[in-house]
Every structure is written in C-alpha cells, then in structure tokens.
Design a protein around this motif. Structure first.
Motif, mmCIF file in Angstrom:
data_model
loop_
_atom_site.group_PDB
_atom_site.id
_atom_site.type_symbol
_atom_site.label_atom_id
_atom_site.label_comp_id
_atom_site.label_asym_id
_atom_site.label_seq_id
_atom_site.Cartn_x
_atom_site.Cartn_y
_atom_site.Cartn_z
ATOM 1 N N ALA A 1 -2.192 -6.548 0.740
ATOM 2 C CA ALA A 1 -1.514 -5.719 -0.259
ATOM 3 C C ALA A 1 -2.413 -4.571 -0.725
ATOM 4 C CB ALA A 1 -1.088 -6.572 -1.449
ATOM 5 N N GLY B 1 -1.670 -0.762 0.089
ATOM 6 C CA GLY B 1 -1.502 0.034 -1.126
ATOM 7 C C GLY B 1 -2.439 1.230 -1.155
ATOM 8 N N CYS B 2 -3.682 1.025 -0.741
ATOM 9 C CA CYS B 2 -4.629 2.151 -0.684
ATOM 10 C C CYS B 2 -4.178 3.181 0.339
ATOM 11 C CB CYS B 2 -6.029 1.643 -0.347
ATOM 12 S SG CYS B 2 -6.821 0.707 -1.671
ATOM 13 N N PHE C 1 -1.404 5.160 -1.129
ATOM 14 C CA PHE C 1 -1.925 6.069 -2.154
ATOM 15 C C PHE C 1 -2.497 7.328 -1.515
ATOM 16 C CE2 PHE C 1 -5.574 7.569 -4.642
ATOM 17 C CZ PHE C 1 -4.940 7.889 -5.835
#
Length: 278
Positions: free
Chosen positions: A259, A263-264, A267
C-alpha cells in the motif's frame, strides 16, 4: 535505434558479476550484445557518412535538442528555437541533411556562418552549455521540473496531441487503465520491490534510471517517454505480483508495504505539473 538507447549498455555492464570477465561465456554474451548494437548503428552511420562525409552514428541534432531544453525560453517541454520559414520547394527541400529546419539556415542568414552537420551540433551545444553554466541554480530547478514532467500523468505532445484525437474520434484505448497514470505508479512500486529478484529486474530498474537521466538534459515530450514503457511494464508486473500475493495472503506487514509503495507511486505521478497546451 534512438541514440539514447545506447545508454542501456550501462546497466547491462553494471550487472556483470565481479570477476565475470574471466568467464568465457560472459565475454561471448557481452560481445554478442555489442555486436548487435553495432549492427543497428552501422547502417545509419554509413548513410550519414555518405551524405555528409562525417561520421555521425545516429543524428547530428544532439546540440540543437540540447539547446531546446536549455535556453532562455526553456519550459521543460519542446519550445521552438529556430525561426519559422516557408517550406522550400525544389531539390534543396528534398536533400538529405538539408539545413532548412535544423538551424543551420538561420545561422547562415543571421551570422553568415556556414555549418556542417557536426559543426551545427557543436554550435548549438555550445549555446546550451553557456546557458547551463550561467545560472546553475535555475538549471537544477529546470532539471527537477523535467524529471517530474517525465514521470507525470500528463502527456506533453510535440507533433500530435492525443487529446485532439480523443475529441474527434472518441476514447483511445481504455480510459485511465491504458495511460501512464496507472503504469507509472505501478512501475515505481515495482522498482521498490526488485530486491530479491534476479538480474532482469535490476536491469529493468537500471533501464528506467538511465533512460530518465538521458532525457532530462533535453526536453520532455510524449514520443520520448514512449521509450520508458518497456522497462515500466516489466516493473509493473512485479508490482502486480506483489499486490496479488498481499491480497491473497494474511501478511498484514506485506499489505502495508504494498500500500505504501503504490501510494508513493501514485503521489509522484499525480503531482501538479504544468500544462504546455494552455
């Protein structure tokens, strides 16, 4: 067969094990790789020499492209640096290596200097290096901006704009699923998980690293980013395998790692970026 593809020899060489050159099999493999590269490069080099009488393995536009990415008007993407002129009719317009669109005609008209193809590259490269050295802080900021644009979900067209095709012809492929907005985050997440995988995964990471660093000195456009896709697709496969394992298993630590990595990646790829078509 773009000149930037020669950079892929770097991660291939780095992955050689210490002492591998003492192995006959390794030497044969590396020799085969270099031979394949020369086979691809030789036809263009021979043709360029026949036309210009200069040894130019791929292109003589290195300097001009470097100046497009490093000049007082540089934006991170393509900006014109050569004056627009009406198309030339006749033999001159059809001549291989003609100087009507590569800046040599402009230099001849303005500065009364006739440049050869390699001389043109050196001329524009000199102007680019002068701009790079003058404000190094601004050059660094521009380089970071180009790296962000390269890994952003936005497309930066130079020749054909996909948004215009979508308006006239409808969707091109699957919305979002078929875009860099999804491939980019998965590739970045896959690069994080390459530890423990074999050399091909490390090569894919090196592939993206050297290709990204090879593009940043110039400018960011969609047809340059196409060359990231093979390595990005391989790393995205690693990310998808980790996602599958995390979902099907009961390792909550592994799920958190997946996750965070995805997620990074999301981003980074979805950071605000300039729109060059505004």
């Amino acid at each position: 067969s773009r000149a930037s593809s020669a950079l892929l020899l770097v991660p291939a060489a780095v992955l050689l094990r210490p002492g591998a050159w003492r192995s006959r099999g390794t030497v044969v493999s590396v020799g085969s790789m270099l031979a394949g590269f020369l086979i691809v490069a030789a036809p263009a080099a021979i043709r360029n020499h026949a036309v210009s009488r200069e040894w130019i393995p791929f292109t003589y536009n290195f300097g001009l492209n470097l100046y497009v990415g490093n000049n007082p008007k540089a934006s991170g993407s393509y900006v014109p640096v050569v004056d627009d002129r009406p198309a030339v009719i006749g033999d001159v317009a059809l001549r291989d290596g003609g100087g009507e669109l590569d800046g040599r005609d402009q230099v001849l008209r303005v500065e009364h200097v006739a440049l050869s193809p390699s001389g043109s590259s050196a001329y524009w490269a000199g102007k680019a290096w002068s701009h790079i050295r003058a404000p190094p802080a601004e050059t660094l900021v521009l380089a970071v901006r180009k790296l962000g644009m390269l890994w952003n979900r936005r497309e930066y067209p130079q020749i054909e704009n996909l948004d215009e095709f979508r308006q006239g012809a409808g969707p091109l492929g699957w919305p979002w699923l078929g875009t860099f907005a999804l491939l980019g985050p998965l590739a970045l997440a896959g690069a994080w998980f390459t530890r423990g995988y074999r050399a091909p995964a490390a090569f894919a990471t090196g592939y993206l690293l050297v290709m990204s660093l090879g593009i940043v000195p110039f400018f960011v456009i969609d047809r340059y980013r196409h060359h990231l896709i093979p390595g990005a697709a391989l790393l995205a496969g690693i990310a998808l395998e980790r996602i599958r394992a995390a979902v099907s298993g009961h390792d909550w630590r592994g799920r958190w790692a997946v996750a965070v990595a995805v997620g990074c990646g999301l981003f980074v790829v979805h950071l605000p970026a300039p729109r060059m078509d505004d």
